[in-house]
Write an enzyme that holds these catalytic residues in place. Structure first.
Site, PDB file in Angstrom:
ATOM      1  NE  ARG A  62      50.423 100.476 -72.296  1.00 25.98           N
ATOM      2  CZ  ARG A  62      51.719 100.134 -72.328  1.00 25.98           C
ATOM      3  NH1 ARG A  62      52.073  98.937 -72.695  1.00 25.98           N
ATOM      4  NH2 ARG A  62      52.650 100.991 -71.958  1.00 25.98           N
ATOM      5  CD  GLU A  99      64.608 107.308 -65.715  1.00 24.86           C
ATOM      6  OE1 GLU A  99      63.699 106.560 -66.117  1.00 24.86           O
ATOM      7  OE2 GLU A  99      65.204 107.156 -64.641  1.00 24.86           O
TER       8      GLU A  99
HETATM    9  P1  AMP Z   1      55.440 109.467 -70.226  1.00 21.92           P
HETATM   10  O1  AMP Z   1      55.972 109.947 -71.545  1.00 21.92           O
HETATM   11  O2  AMP Z   1      56.512 109.362 -69.176  1.00 21.92           O
HETATM   12  O3  AMP Z   1      54.249 110.282 -69.746  1.00 21.92           O
HETATM   13  O4  AMP Z   1      54.966 107.963 -70.435  1.00 21.92           O
HETATM   14  C1  AMP Z   1      53.727 107.687 -70.976  1.00 21.92           C
HETATM   15  C2  AMP Z   1      53.747 106.479 -71.871  1.00 21.92           C
HETATM   16  O5  AMP Z   1      54.556 105.414 -71.370  1.00 21.92           O
HETATM   17  C3  AMP Z   1      52.360 105.925 -72.008  1.00 21.92           C
HETATM   18  O6  AMP Z   1      52.149 105.626 -73.375  1.00 21.92           O
HETATM   19  C4  AMP Z   1      52.323 104.686 -71.135  1.00 21.92           C
HETATM   20  O7  AMP Z   1      51.716 103.621 -71.821  1.00 21.92           O
HETATM   21  C5  AMP Z   1      53.784 104.359 -70.832  1.00 21.92           C
HETATM   22  N1  AMP Z   1      54.085 104.301 -69.375  1.00 21.92           N
HETATM   23  C6  AMP Z   1      54.978 105.095 -68.726  1.00 21.92           C
HETATM   24  N2  AMP Z   1      55.054 104.792 -67.424  1.00 21.92           N
HETATM   25  C7  AMP Z   1      54.197 103.782 -67.216  1.00 21.92           C
HETATM   26  C8  AMP Z   1      53.790 103.030 -66.054  1.00 21.92           C
HETATM   27  N3  AMP Z   1      54.303 103.262 -64.837  1.00 21.92           N
HETATM   28  N4  AMP Z   1      52.855 102.073 -66.209  1.00 21.92           N
HETATM   29  C9  AMP Z   1      52.314 101.832 -67.437  1.00 21.92           C
HETATM   30  N5  AMP Z   1      52.646 102.498 -68.552  1.00 21.92           N
HETATM   31  C10 AMP Z   1      53.578 103.472 -68.470  1.00 21.92           C
END
Ligand code: AMP
Length: 175
Positions: A62, A99
């Site tokens: 994305r 996680e």
């Molecule tokens: P993180 O590594 O936990 O910061 O997750 C970020 C990545 O996961 C991004 O590339 C987002 O597209 C996706 N992502 C994680 N959580 C969500 C959420 N609640 N809604 C949409 N996309 C998410």
């Protein structure tokens, strides 16, 4: 007239996707509206337009959407950070903790130079693991400056606390 409130309301909430307990922010509903999409990319471009950015990095997948538009608006190059096994030439690789388990991101070894000023873009900041790995990859090139941008930041997950404070981070929309 589009404003930030309209942009925020255009993001669709999907409870329990892709698994129970996750509230997924679906940005495709923002991107499908031409006027909203134009407002988002113009607002982010406005924030970064005078910083001399030479490369925009988008994180698969994305992050490729606005990342490509921003690269064009900034007259900068576009570099993809991809999931494992997708890049055809020599790569740097960085694993990070999820996680449950680990994931890996990759970048081409000849993607950046030490004099590049880099903007890393992803659609959303959640826990910060993804962007942490992306920053670690970009650091391998010794670039002169790294900026980080998200379309959406989930403040309650405190991912921002995991990003090195010397890396200037800015998000258009906060939940
Ligand atoms: P993180 O590594 O936990 O910061 O997750 C970020 C990545 O996961 C991004 O590339 C987002 O597209 C996706 N992502 C994680 N959580 C969500 C959420 N609640 N809604 C949409 N996309 C998410």
């Amino acid at each position: 007239m589009i404003d930030l409130d309209i942009v925020k309301k255009s993001i669709r909430n999907i409870p329990d996707f892709p698994k129970p307990g996750i509230h997924f922010k679906d940005v495709s509903t923002s991107y499908q509206d031409g006027e909203i999409m134009n407002f988002i990319s113009s607002a982010i471009h406005e924030h970064y337009k005078d910083l001399g950015i030479t490369k925009v990095i988008g994180i698969e997948s994305r992050g490729f959407i606005l990342g490509g538009i921003l690269a064009d608006k900034l007259s900068a190059g576009f570099i993809p950070i991809r999931k494992p096994g997708k890049l055809p030439s020599e790569i740097y690789s960085q694993s990070y903790e999820l996680e449950y388990g680990f994931d890996t991101l990759e970048i081409h070894r000849d993607a950046l130079d030490s004099d590049d000023i880099v903007l890393i873009h992803d659609d959303l900041l959640a826990t910060g693991g993804t962007i942490g790995a992306a920053i670690d990859l970009v650091r391998k090139f010794g670039v002169s400056k790294i900026y980080v941008n998200f379309f959406v930041q989930l403040d309650f997950l405190k991912g921002i606390e995991k990003i090195d404070p010397t890396v200037q981070t800015w998000s258009l929309i906060h939940f």
